[in-house]
Design an enzyme around this catalytic site. Structure first.
Site, PDB file in Angstrom:
ATOM      1  N   SER A   1      -8.361   2.185   2.821  1.00 19.68           N
ATOM      2  CA  SER A   1      -7.236   1.494   3.554  1.00 19.68           C
ATOM      3  C   SER A   1      -5.905   2.521   3.908  1.00 19.68           C
ATOM      4  O   SER A   1      -6.310   3.718   3.214  1.00 19.68           O
ATOM      5  CB  SER A   1      -6.348   0.168   2.979  1.00 19.68           C
ATOM      6  N   LYS A   2      -4.827   2.172   4.543  1.00 21.95           N
ATOM      7  CA  LYS A   2      -3.939   3.159   4.722  1.00 21.95           C
ATOM      8  C   LYS A   2      -3.291   3.398   3.514  1.00 21.95           C
ATOM      9  O   LYS A   2      -2.685   4.804   3.241  1.00 21.95           O
ATOM     10  CB  LYS A   2      -2.780   2.553   5.695  1.00 21.95           C
ATOM     11  N   ARG A   3      -3.077   2.813   2.589  1.00 23.56           N
ATOM     12  CA  ARG A   3      -2.601   3.122   1.133  1.00 23.56           C
ATOM     13  C   ARG A   3      -3.382   4.050   0.562  1.00 23.56           C
ATOM     14  O   ARG A   3      -2.993   4.638  -0.665  1.00 23.56           O
ATOM     15  CB  ARG A   3      -2.392   1.688   0.515  1.00 23.56           C
ATOM     16  N   SER A   4      -4.526   4.326   0.970  1.00 20.44           N
ATOM     17  CA  SER A   4      -5.641   5.289   0.090  1.00 20.44           C
ATOM     18  C   SER A   4      -5.351   6.737   0.399  1.00 20.44           C
ATOM     19  O   SER A   4      -5.891   7.602   0.009  1.00 20.44           O
ATOM     20  CB  SER A   4      -6.930   4.918   0.564  1.00 20.44           C
TER      21      SER A   4
END
Length: 512
Positions: free
Chosen positions: A272-275
């Site tokens: 995900s973008k948080r990764s």
């Protein structure tokens, strides 16, 4: 997965993977932002199948959800795909026999087919208000029923339907899913899959604003554009029975489906973008090579069964790509592996003069940004293409990314900072006799006169001198590395001295 999906087999080789005729495939992204790494993989696999079979790669834009549309997203998508070398044969900017390739410009087609489905009894109008739908969904969830809609409007009489239409009550169009039986299809990755119809919702085909949902638009477009294979992410696997039912209701033969494994973080969670870096544009900005990104992305869930190699050009990928080699286990995005792949593609490019200069084109913006102050000075030559080519050629074995050079090898562009933590750590390892030797006038005089000032003469002279003084040549080289670069990271010392040039080396040797 809400659908009670049952794998009947994993018979990967039991049915035909490729048509004897050229495959027509499509990549159909939504213009909602930047191109995700998973999206690039989907595009790549479709592209490889098209080129493998001498078919066509279609780019189609899913822009029916106008609330999520991002200005410039289509242009950015095309730019990212072109950067990766995945140029489409039909689509935006190129046209083709099935124009337009924007779904927002094809809404009349979807409405026509939706009306046909209503008239044939395979779909119905749903007049339920958002409030009723919310209450129904919450109640059914409390009852343990994961099908959100209760088919209420499928039981309306003709009179009730007419009354709602006369009052211009807003409505959607829903697929009428059979309650009994099951829907089965052969997935090119998962094998035979069976879905109980009891687990399939009466999904919306046309929204109340008149725009189609993904389900109807893709089925209609894939049929009309003569798509033969649909390669898409695993998240769409549970939607496949709805699409199969739509194809049957419209009297069309469905294409072959292949669902690609999820992309995962090293801890097993979904990427995900948080990764961190998940968009192709982020990798472009960091200086990764397109062939390295393609190579890396191709190996996320695929590997040729007849090869143990991990390094592939796009040409190699086209030659070896086969859907049967795609697995359905989640694919871990390992950036260390990407860096390893990128390093080897840098070395491959650097083998030719043209390739080396293409690397200079990538490096130059990074150097100019970091050392813009050199422009217009006596040190401006450090920004020249020939100098940068020498830098890359010297350091190529020691870097993973071209963008590493400005900060890891700053000594090519400015004098060393001997008080930095890196320089001090190197200094602790130095032998005093070696430091003393390179500080002598004898040593400096020789450096100032040796001809030619090249690795072929510098290296053997340094070794001979060290041995004549009873010193370990490697200790002398390390002392020289400290004085010339102030860094533990670098190519051979003699090679570095040649690139820096005599004047720069003498200046650094004379620093106290």
């Amino acid at each position: 997965m809400l659908l009670r999906l049952r794998l009947l087999s994993q018979q990967k080789g039991s049915f035909k993977r490729f048509l004897s005729t050229p495959a027509r495939v499509r990549f159909a992204p939504s213009p909602t932002g930047q191109l995700h790494l998973g999206g690039l993989r989907t595009a790549l696999f479709n592209y490889l199948l098209a080129k493998k079979t001498e078919g066509q790669f279609i780019l189609r834009i899913e822009d029916t959800d106008q609330t999520r549309y991002v200005e410039g997203a289509v242009e950015n998508l095309v730019k990212a795909l072109d950067w990766a070398g995945l140029t489409h044969d039909e689509g935006p900017g190129k046209g083709g026999p099935h124009s337009p390739y924007y779904q927002s410009q094809r809404t009349e087609l979807y409405s026509t087919h939706a009306q046909q489905l209503v008239e044939s009894g395979h779909a119905y109008r749903c007049f339920c208000t958002p409030e009723r739908l919310t209450k129904t969904r919450e109640l059914r969830q409390k009852q343990g029923n994961y099908i959100a809609y209760d088919k209420h409007c499928s039981y309306l009489s003709d009179e009730e339907i007419k009354e709602n239409l006369d009052k211009k009550t807003a409505f959607t169009v829903r697929l009428r899913t059979p309650y009994e039986g099951s829907t089965e299809h052969k997935d090119l990755v998962y094998g035979n899959i069976n879905f109980s119809n009891k687990t399939i919702d009466d999904t919306i085909l046309i929204k109340s604003d008149g725009y189609p949902t993904y389900h109807l638009a893709n089925v209609v477009d894939d049929h009309l554009m003569q798509v033969t294979h649909v390669l898409r992410g695993e998240e769409w696997l549970s939607s496949t029975p709805k699409h199969i039912l739509l194809y049957k209701a419209l009297g069309w033969k469905p294409p072959l489906f292949a669902h690609l494994p999820l992309l995962l973080n090293p801890d097993g969670s979904k990427l995900s973008k948080r990764s961190g870096d998940v968009h192709v544009e982020q990798y472009i900005a960091k200086g990764y090579l397109p062939e390295a990104i393609n190579n890396f992305v191709a190996l996320l869930g695929w590997h040729p069964s007849n090869s143990s190699e991990s390094l592939f050009t796009v040409k190699d990928l086209i030659e070896q790509f086969d859907i049967k080699d795609i697995n359905h286990s989640g694919a871990v995005v390992d950036h260390q592996k990407l860096d390893w792949i990128n390093k080897h593609h840098i070395l491959k490019r650097a083998e030719t003069k043209e390739g080396l200069h293409s690397l200079v084109d990538i490096l130059k913006p990074f150097v100019t940004k970091s050392y813009q102050h050199l422009e217009g000075t006596s040190q401006a030559y450090r920004l020249d293409n020939d100098y940068l080519a020498q830098v890359i050629d010297t350091i190529k074995e020691r870097i993973r990314n071209i963008s590493d050079i400005p900060h890891l090898c700053s000594y090519y562009f400015k004098d060393p900072d001997y008080s930095s933590s890196d320089a001090l750590a190197l200094k602790k390892k130095l032998k005093q006799p070696a430091l003393d030797l390179i500080s002598t006038q004898e040593f400096k005089d020789k450096v100032s006169t040796i001809e030619p000032f090249e690795t072929s003469t510098l290296k053997p002279w340094i070794y001979e001198l060290a041995e004549s003084k009873g010193l370990n040549p490697n200790h002398v080289m390390m002392a020289l590395r400290f004085k010339v670069t102030g860094s533990r990271v670098g190519a051979g010392v003699a090679e570095t001295m040649q690139v820096l040039g005599r004047d720069t080396v003498m200046s650094r040797l004379n620093k106290e």
